[in-house]
Design a protein around this motif. Sequence first.
Motif, PDB file in Angstrom:
ATOM      1  N   GLU A 122      -8.757  24.134  -1.464  1.00 39.30           N
ATOM      2  CA  GLU A 122      -8.017  25.259  -0.883  1.00 39.30           C
ATOM      3  C   GLU A 122      -6.687  25.380  -1.592  1.00 39.30           C
ATOM      4  OE1 GLU A 122      -6.617  28.241   0.459  1.00 39.30           O
ATOM      5  OE2 GLU A 122      -8.377  27.824   1.718  1.00 39.30           O
ATOM      6  N   SER A 123      -6.489  26.494  -2.301  1.00 43.53           N
ATOM      7  CA  SER A 123      -5.292  26.625  -3.134  1.00 43.53           C
ATOM      8  C   SER A 123      -4.106  27.244  -2.405  1.00 43.53           C
ATOM      9  CB  SER A 123      -5.616  27.466  -4.380  1.00 43.53           C
ATOM     10  OG  SER A 123      -6.118  28.731  -4.001  1.00 43.53           O
ATOM     11  N   ASN A 124      -4.333  27.906  -1.259  1.00 45.91           N
ATOM     12  CA  ASN A 124      -3.254  28.628  -0.588  1.00 45.91           C
ATOM     13  C   ASN A 124      -2.463  27.761   0.381  1.00 45.91           C
ATOM     14  OD1 ASN A 124      -3.475  31.485  -1.516  1.00 45.91           O
ATOM     15  ND2 ASN A 124      -5.565  31.235  -0.743  1.00 45.91           N
ATOM     16  N   ALA A 125      -1.214  28.144   0.605  1.00 48.70           N
ATOM     17  CA  ALA A 125      -0.357  27.435   1.560  1.00 48.70           C
ATOM     18  C   ALA A 125      -0.866  27.608   2.991  1.00 48.70           C
ATOM     19  CB  ALA A 125       1.086  27.944   1.441  1.00 48.70           C
ATOM     20  N   LEU A 126      -1.415  28.780   3.295  1.00 49.61           N
ATOM     21  CA  LEU A 126      -2.093  29.010   4.571  1.00 49.61           C
ATOM     22  C   LEU A 126      -3.586  29.033   4.289  1.00 49.61           C
ATOM     23  CD1 LEU A 126      -2.148  29.764   7.596  1.00 49.61           C
ATOM     24  CD2 LEU A 126      -2.103  32.171   6.878  1.00 49.61           C
ATOM     25  N   PHE A 145      -1.222  23.074  -1.851  1.00 48.73           N
ATOM     26  CA  PHE A 145       0.135  22.907  -1.317  1.00 48.73           C
ATOM     27  C   PHE A 145       0.097  21.938  -0.138  1.00 48.73           C
ATOM     28  CE2 PHE A 145       0.490  27.418  -2.891  1.00 48.73           C
ATOM     29  CZ  PHE A 145       1.413  27.171  -3.894  1.00 48.73           C
ATOM     30  N   ASP A 146       1.019  21.000  -0.115  1.00 41.90           N
ATOM     31  CA  ASP A 146       1.061  20.003   0.947  1.00 41.90           C
ATOM     32  C   ASP A 146       1.258  20.634   2.321  1.00 41.90           C
ATOM     33  OD1 ASP A 146       0.964  17.174   1.516  1.00 41.90           O
ATOM     34  OD2 ASP A 146       3.055  17.355   2.127  1.00 41.90           O
ATOM     35  N   VAL A 147       1.960  21.769   2.369  1.00 37.45           N
ATOM     36  CA  VAL A 147       2.252  22.433   3.642  1.00 37.45           C
ATOM     37  C   VAL A 147       0.973  22.866   4.354  1.00 37.45           C
ATOM     38  CG1 VAL A 147       2.490  24.758   2.641  1.00 37.45           C
ATOM     39  CG2 VAL A 147       3.749  24.182   4.713  1.00 37.45           C
ATOM     40  N   ALA A 148      -0.130  23.014   3.601  1.00 35.92           N
ATOM     41  CA  ALA A 148      -1.398  23.456   4.200  1.00 35.92           C
ATOM     42  C   ALA A 148      -1.986  22.412   5.145  1.00 35.92           C
ATOM     43  CB  ALA A 148      -2.405  23.784   3.094  1.00 35.92           C
ATOM     44  N   THR A 149      -1.561  21.160   5.009  1.00 34.52           N
ATOM     45  CA  THR A 149      -2.106  20.074   5.832  1.00 34.52           C
ATOM     46  C   THR A 149      -2.014  20.381   7.322  1.00 34.52           C
ATOM     47  OG1 THR A 149      -1.430  18.477   4.155  1.00 34.52           O
ATOM     48  CG2 THR A 149      -1.923  17.599   6.317  1.00 34.52           C
ATOM     49  N   LYS A 150      -0.904  20.992   7.733  1.00 36.25           N
ATOM     50  CA  LYS A 150      -0.691  21.190   9.180  1.00 36.25           C
ATOM     51  C   LYS A 150      -1.664  22.194   9.787  1.00 36.25           C
ATOM     52  CE  LYS A 150       3.079  24.572   8.535  1.00 36.25           C
ATOM     53  NZ  LYS A 150       4.541  24.753   8.660  1.00 36.25           N
ATOM     54  N   TYR A 151      -2.312  23.002   8.940  1.00 36.51           N
ATOM     55  CA  TYR A 151      -3.280  23.976   9.453  1.00 36.51           C
ATOM     56  C   TYR A 151      -4.699  23.411   9.513  1.00 36.51           C
ATOM     57  CZ  TYR A 151       0.615  27.082   8.354  1.00 36.51           C
ATOM     58  OH  TYR A 151       1.855  27.671   8.287  1.00 36.51           O
ATOM     59  N   LEU A 276       8.712  37.636  -6.637  1.00 36.63           N
ATOM     60  CA  LEU A 276       7.380  37.697  -6.044  1.00 36.63           C
ATOM     61  C   LEU A 276       7.301  38.833  -5.024  1.00 36.63           C
ATOM     62  CD1 LEU A 276       6.864  33.870  -5.467  1.00 36.63           C
ATOM     63  CD2 LEU A 276       6.058  35.249  -7.403  1.00 36.63           C
ATOM     64  N   ILE A 277       6.185  39.553  -5.067  1.00 32.69           N
ATOM     65  CA  ILE A 277       5.932  40.647  -4.130  1.00 32.69           C
ATOM     66  C   ILE A 277       4.559  40.389  -3.505  1.00 32.69           C
ATOM     67  CG2 ILE A 277       5.843  43.153  -3.816  1.00 32.69           C
ATOM     68  CD1 ILE A 277       7.219  43.319  -6.663  1.00 32.69           C
ATOM     69  N   PRO A 278       4.511  39.661  -2.379  1.00 31.42           N
ATOM     70  CA  PRO A 278       3.207  39.322  -1.799  1.00 31.42           C
ATOM     71  C   PRO A 278       2.375  40.565  -1.515  1.00 31.42           C
ATOM     72  CG  PRO A 278       4.974  38.122  -0.700  1.00 31.42           C
ATOM     73  CD  PRO A 278       5.636  39.125  -1.589  1.00 31.42           C
ATOM     74  N   TYR A 279       1.079  40.453  -1.784  1.00 34.42           N
ATOM     75  CA  TYR A 279       0.161  41.567  -1.511  1.00 34.42           C
ATOM     76  C   TYR A 279       0.090  41.760   0.006  1.00 34.42           C
ATOM     77  CZ  TYR A 279      -4.207  44.248  -1.414  1.00 34.42           C
ATOM     78  OH  TYR A 279      -5.168  45.213  -1.207  1.00 34.42           O
ATOM     79  N   PRO A 280       0.505  42.937   0.508  1.00 35.75           N
ATOM     80  CA  PRO A 280       0.661  43.084   1.961  1.00 35.75           C
ATOM     81  C   PRO A 280      -0.651  43.091   2.734  1.00 35.75           C
ATOM     82  CG  PRO A 280       1.128  45.156   0.832  1.00 35.75           C
ATOM     83  CD  PRO A 280       0.959  44.127  -0.231  1.00 35.75           C
ATOM     84  N   PHE A 281      -1.775  43.315   2.036  1.00 33.29           N
ATOM     85  CA  PHE A 281      -3.057  43.396   2.735  1.00 33.29           C
ATOM     86  C   PHE A 281      -3.908  42.141   2.522  1.00 33.29           C
ATOM     87  CE2 PHE A 281      -1.733  47.716   1.445  1.00 33.29           C
ATOM     88  CZ  PHE A 281      -1.412  48.200   2.708  1.00 33.29           C
ATOM     89  N   ALA A 282      -3.300  41.087   1.982  1.00 32.95           N
ATOM     90  CA  ALA A 282      -4.034  39.822   1.822  1.00 32.95           C
ATOM     91  C   ALA A 282      -4.394  39.278   3.199  1.00 32.95           C
ATOM     92  CB  ALA A 282      -3.178  38.808   1.065  1.00 32.95           C
ATOM     93  N   ALA A 283      -5.540  38.611   3.296  1.00 32.66           N
ATOM     94  CA  ALA A 283      -6.012  38.081   4.579  1.00 32.66           C
ATOM     95  C   ALA A 283      -4.924  37.231   5.232  1.00 32.66           C
ATOM     96  CB  ALA A 283      -7.266  37.250   4.356  1.00 32.66           C
ATOM     97  N   TYR A 289       2.973  33.256   2.724  1.00 32.96           N
ATOM     98  CA  TYR A 289       3.101  31.809   2.912  1.00 32.96           C
ATOM     99  C   TYR A 289       3.224  31.114   1.549  1.00 32.96           C
ATOM    100  CZ  TYR A 289       1.710  32.346   7.821  1.00 32.96           C
ATOM    101  OH  TYR A 289       1.657  32.684   9.152  1.00 32.96           O
ATOM    102  N   ASN A 290       2.455  31.605   0.572  1.00 35.14           N
ATOM    103  CA  ASN A 290       2.550  31.033  -0.781  1.00 35.14           C
ATOM    104  C   ASN A 290       3.945  31.252  -1.362  1.00 35.14           C
ATOM    105  OD1 ASN A 290      -0.170  30.376  -0.644  1.00 35.14           O
ATOM    106  ND2 ASN A 290      -0.849  32.077  -1.922  1.00 35.14           N
ATOM    107  N   SER A 291       4.430  32.484  -1.262  1.00 39.55           N
ATOM    108  CA  SER A 291       5.730  32.789  -1.880  1.00 39.55           C
ATOM    109  C   SER A 291       6.850  32.002  -1.215  1.00 39.55           C
ATOM    110  CB  SER A 291       6.022  34.291  -1.827  1.00 39.55           C
ATOM    111  OG  SER A 291       6.215  34.733  -0.504  1.00 39.55           O
ATOM    112  N   ALA A 292       6.688  31.703   0.087  1.00 36.83           N
ATOM    113  CA  ALA A 292       7.730  30.947   0.801  1.00 36.83           C
ATOM    114  C   ALA A 292       7.912  29.551   0.199  1.00 36.83           C
ATOM    115  CB  ALA A 292       7.372  30.835   2.287  1.00 36.83           C
ATOM    116  N   VAL A 293       6.831  28.955  -0.283  1.00 37.70           N
ATOM    117  CA  VAL A 293       6.940  27.637  -0.926  1.00 37.70           C
ATOM    118  C   VAL A 293       7.872  27.724  -2.136  1.00 37.70           C
ATOM    119  CG1 VAL A 293       5.671  25.819  -2.153  1.00 37.70           C
ATOM    120  CG2 VAL A 293       4.655  26.908  -0.134  1.00 37.70           C
ATOM    121  N   PHE A 294       7.750  28.825  -2.891  1.00 36.40           N
ATOM    122  CA  PHE A 294       8.540  28.991  -4.118  1.00 36.40           C
ATOM    123  C   PHE A 294       9.977  29.381  -3.818  1.00 36.40           C
ATOM    124  CE2 PHE A 294       4.705  28.230  -6.119  1.00 36.40           C
ATOM    125  CZ  PHE A 294       4.845  28.209  -7.495  1.00 36.40           C
TER     126      PHE A 294
END
Length: 356
Positions: A122-126, A145-151, A276-283, A289-294
Amino acid sequence: MTNAPIKLLIAASGTGGHLFPAIALADKLPEYEIEWLGVPNRLETQLVPQKYPLHTIAVEGFQQGLSIASLLTLGKLISAIFQVRRLLKQGKFQGVFTTGGYIAGPAVIAARSLGLPVVFHESNALPGKVTRFFGPWCSVVALGFDVATKYLPRAKNVTVGTPVRSQFLDTSSVQLDLAIPENVPVIVVFGGSQGAVAVNKLVRESAPAWFNAGAYIVHLTGDRDPDVGTLKHPQYIELPFYDNMAALLQRASLAISRSGAGSLTELAVCGTPAILIPYPFAAEDHQSYNSAVFTQAGAALSFQQSELTAELLQTQVLNLLQSPDELNKMAENAKAIAVPDSADKLASLVREVVES
């Protein structure tokens, strides 16, 4: 163990974000006999067959609510599970690796019904819904991303980063074949493997001020932009795609990008500062969440598409181009996030799980 090579089925389909990490992993397992599971008419039909046997199944995502369409999708899923189960049995596979998406469901269910180990990356932070649902079924979930562990509280998790294509690691062979002078700032714009029409529009409106500041723009528009060809300038290079992204991102002073996990991994490995401009319609808005890591690491600035005007983008880029110290700091922070040996770590994990 016998001398016969271990057989691994890789289930990865759809976008570069799902496919490139899987291909990078496969390259690190030369002793394995690898076959691929994909979906007809997706990117894997172009990238995979020259290297690995490709099997395809018809599977798609569920729509909201109960309907004829969702019942048909369920029927396809059940059929796909039996197809994959038959493939795994007849092919005498010893394990399954998947990068998620629609195809992961039948692959995980079929493998587990046969008692086969499954490694899920799983490559995404969420983590996506598929990962959150099937993660506990798998032998291990490898995280970008390590932050994904909590989910994923019920799954066994190991953080390994996200593998990148080999071109990003072997910089000695990297050559940029674009007509760009040596000492000018370069802005690279790209929207991931899908392109990004809304971002393209903002960039074209902002570009004249950047040209006046001496910058060159390399604009990768994707193949769905109706306004391609409307901007002409000697400092503007417009392409639908560009194969040598490693060379381009290493040359870039600044990138303007969506925040899909694959794109972010490449930015980090190359140490490229980014807006970074997150894609607003991403699931589930997972790109935010990814951009927040950066942004939290000081490697990028991030703006929601709904709040970003051409004027704001123009100003932010000019401010960064006029602040080389700030760009250098962002580059260092980006490299600090990177896991350059991610493919090696993931390959070691696959060996450990499949061969135990």
